[in-house]
Design an enzyme around this catalytic site. Structure first.
Site, short mmCIF file in Angstrom:
data_model
loop_
_atom_site.label_atom_id
_atom_site.label_comp_id
_atom_site.label_asym_id
_atom_site.label_seq_id
_atom_site.Cartn_x
_atom_site.Cartn_y
_atom_site.Cartn_z
N GLY A 43 0.81 -1.21 0.00
CA GLY A 43 0.00 0.00 0.00
C GLY A 43 0.84 1.26 0.00
N CYS A 44 1.86 1.30 0.82
CA CYS A 44 2.71 2.49 0.91
C CYS A 44 3.52 2.68 -0.37
CB CYS A 44 3.62 2.39 2.12
SG CYS A 44 2.73 2.40 3.70
N THR A 45 3.88 1.59 -1.02
CA THR A 45 4.60 1.69 -2.29
C THR A 45 3.71 2.27 -3.37
OG1 THR A 45 6.05 -0.17 -1.72
CG2 THR A 45 5.85 0.40 -4.06
N ALA A 48 3.33 6.03 -2.68
CA ALA A 48 4.54 6.79 -3.00
C ALA A 48 4.74 6.92 -4.50
CB ALA A 48 5.75 6.11 -2.35
#
Length: 199
Positions: A43-45, A48
């Protein structure tokens, strides 16, 4: 959680190279400040990389993107290098900014209670005032963040291009359902949408 109209709390944190960066360094610019749970998670990738795709567009509006998590500076360096992230990532291992912005909250997953960073984005104006708060950002709607930023600085997409974008998405979803080879169409669509003019 902080609210619109409030002064954004000052912070000074190390970036991926260990250089100390303060929010006040960006007075005179708009800031898209986002807090996220952890480097290199799916999710964070996605989040970003989404900001990376829009970074030039955001910079053209006299603005910068800053991401903050409790990961180490070295973790940020590896994360930014791996995905070619062009914006600032700050390490908050002591949770000073994370707690000041109210994003360290209770989480529940499969009945288990724990504390962690709630994915949240703040848009801050040139004078350090919060003009938009997007708590618990849902990743598939990350474009809402970019759109909210555009509205905050007075920009928007032309209506006809928005309609064409919606048509493209609908057609692509239909092809996926029909199990058609759609990889080339997705690539074309991403390139097309990335060229949409903003004014």
């Amino acid at each position: 959680m902080l609210e619109v109209g409030m002064k954004a709390p000052e912070f000074t944190l190390p970036d991926k190279n260990g250089n100390m960066v303060s929010l006040s360094d960006f007075l005179g610019k708009k800031v898209v400040l986002y807090f996220y749970p952890k480097d290199n998670t799916p999710g964070c990738t996605r989040q970003a990389c989404a900001f990376a795709l829009k970074n030039k567009e955001i910079e053209s509006k006299n603005a910068v993107v800053i991401g903050i998590s409790k990961d180490s500076a070295n973790s940020h360096l590896n994360f930014a290098t791996k995905y070619n992230l062009p914006f600032v990532l700050l390490s908050d291992t002591e949770l000073s900014a994370i707690q000041a912005y109210g994003v360290w909250q209770e989480k529940k997953l499969y009945g288990k209670v724990s504390f962690g960073v709630v994915r949240t984005t703040f848009i801050i104006d040139e004078n350090g005032i919060i003009v938009k708060v997007m708590p618990k950002v849902v990743l598939k709607y990350y474009d809402m963040v970019v759109e909210s930023f555009k509205r905050a600085v007075g920009g928007y997409f032309k209506a006809q291009f928005k309609i064409m974008g919606v048509i493209y998405i609908v057609v692509t979803i239909g092809l996926i359902i029909l199990d058609v080879d759609y990889a080339w169409l997705i690539g074309f669509g991403i390139a097309f949408l990335d060229m949409l003019p903003v004014f």
